[in-house]
Design an enzyme around this catalytic site. Structure first.
Site, PDB file in Angstrom:
ATOM      1  CB  THR A  11      39.953  41.969  41.165  1.00 20.89           C
ATOM      2  OG1 THR A  11      39.618  41.157  40.222  1.00 20.89           O
ATOM      3  CG2 THR A  11      39.091  42.812  41.410  1.00 20.89           C
ATOM      4  CB  SER A  54      45.229  35.133  39.612  1.00 14.01           C
ATOM      5  OG  SER A  54      43.810  34.565  39.531  1.00 14.01           O
ATOM      6  CB  THR A  87      39.592  35.729  43.763  1.00 15.86           C
ATOM      7  OG1 THR A  87      38.828  36.066  42.537  1.00 15.86           O
ATOM      8  CG2 THR A  87      39.537  37.039  44.724  1.00 15.86           C
ATOM      9  CG  ASP A  88      39.643  34.415  38.246  1.00 18.50           C
ATOM     10  OD1 ASP A  88      38.709  34.750  38.847  1.00 18.50           O
ATOM     11  OD2 ASP A  88      39.812  34.672  36.810  1.00 18.50           O
TER      12      ASP A  88
HETATM   13  N1  ASP Z   1      38.645  38.136  38.893  1.00 19.74           N
HETATM   14  C1  ASP Z   1      40.001  37.884  39.120  1.00 19.74           C
HETATM   15  C2  ASP Z   1      40.400  38.512  40.653  1.00 19.74           C
HETATM   16  O1  ASP Z   1      39.307  38.325  41.502  1.00 19.74           O
HETATM   17  C3  ASP Z   1      41.146  38.163  38.481  1.00 19.74           C
HETATM   18  C4  ASP Z   1      42.180  37.509  38.670  1.00 19.74           C
HETATM   19  O2  ASP Z   1      42.113  36.433  39.368  1.00 19.74           O
HETATM   20  O3  ASP Z   1      43.228  37.751  38.491  1.00 19.74           O
HETATM   21  O4  ASP Z   1      41.040  39.072  41.220  1.00 19.74           O
END
Ligand code: ASP
Length: 321
Positions: A11, A54, A87-88
């Protein structure tokens, strides 16, 4: 001395420039340029490692990332490393690096929950706090850290707690190591014991390691599906308890030589060793000669993959008798 920023996507690097919803597009230098005043606190060099959401990240890429961290650690001209990621699964790659890195150079993972096209994106603030942490002497030799929302956490403790809120990375039970107050990193505690510094054979990293959470009156299908797996990681209920209906399937796995690495599905606490003795209690896990893990299920799986590839499963997890 410079801080190396390795960008991997997520993100923090996402825009809706190509139309539709956001996806990763920005480079490491785009991310650095978006932080007002960053150049005043550190010289930054950037490396574009990947640009993926991710959940697309593989264990092989985690290994390659750990190799890049080791290379920067050996480069005396680099003061610290900041890795930006979605973050995932960030807690899994941070823990992978933690498992394979014993160096002194600070390593900080960060990201964002709101992409730069939204109101109040959190990426620039997280990047600034991460660079401050990577420059802090207190971060040396602590293994992989995660910095989010001005809190510094140990990779082994931290987990993503909220699917949408920017205040998502928490360390249940033990709390953060430090907080970033304005330009100061205030260290509050040292992390617990370091994870072993594994040297996995990259060709032996096997994503077929299964991970399963025990649930009330579950069927044994998921366990039987692990018959050919290199290992099964199982998050038991409470202090290490499982429904009795799955015990025969677990016995079959053990007879077939599949290691079972047990942990608790509770966000806090660890498996009991000798508190209960009923069918499906921790006494059953001991009888099955399970390995016991103190990490959550997703990190238990990462450490299992790394430890198997380093031929060190018994070093990684105890087997209480
Ligand atoms: N929602 C996720 C982020 O916070 C998407 C990911 O993990 O790439 O980046």
């Amino acid at each position: 001395m410079p801080i190396a920023v390795i960008s991997t996507g997520g993100t923090i690097a996402s825009t809706d420039d190509s139309g539709g919803d956001a996806s990763p597009e920005l480079t490491g230098s785009d991310l650095v340029d978006a932080v007002p005043g960053l150049g005043d606190i550190a010289e930054i060099v950037t490396e574009d490692f990947s640009n993926v959401p991710s959940p697309h990240f593989t264990v092989k890429q985690m290994f390659d990332l750990a190799e890049r961290v080791r290379a920067y650690d050996e480069d005396p001209s680099i003061d610290g490393v900041v890795i930006t990621q979605g973050t995932d699964i960030l807690e899994e790659s941070a823990y992978f690096v933690d498992c394979c890195y014993g160096g002194e150079t600070p390593v900080v993972f960060t990201g964002a929950m709101r992409n730069p096209t939204l109101a109040s994106p959190d990426g620039p603030g997280n990047m600034l706090a991460s660079v401050r942490t990577a420059k802090s002497d207190g971060a040396r030799g602590l293994g992989a850290l995660v910095v989010f929302n001005d809190r510094v956490a140990a990779a082994r403790d931290v987990t993503k707690m909220n699917s949408m809120n920017p205040d998502t990375f928490r360390s249940p039970e033990f709390g953060p190591l430090a907080s970033v107050d304005e330009d100061r990193v205030r260290w509050q505690r040292r992390p617990g014991e370091r994870t072993p510094d594994y040297a996995p054979d990259p060709a032996a990293l096997d994503n077929e390691v299964h991970a399963l959470t025990a649930t009330a009156d579950m069927s044994d299908h998921g366990i039987r599906a692990a018959a050919d797996a290199p290992a099964l990681c199982l998050a038991a209920t409470g202090a290490g308890h499982i429904p009795p209906g799955i015990i025969p399937a677990l016995e079959d796995l053990r007879e077939a030589g599949v290691p079972i690495i047990a942990t608790t599905r509770c966000p806090e606490g660890r498996l009991a060793r000798r508190t209960y003795d009923f069918p499906g209690s921790e006494a059953t896990l001991r009888r099955l000669d399970c390995h016991f893990s103190d990490r959550n299920l997703q990190k238990t799986r990462i450490e299992t993959i790394v430890a198997l590839a380093a031929d060190s499963l018994d070093e990684a997890f105890i087997r209480p008798d």
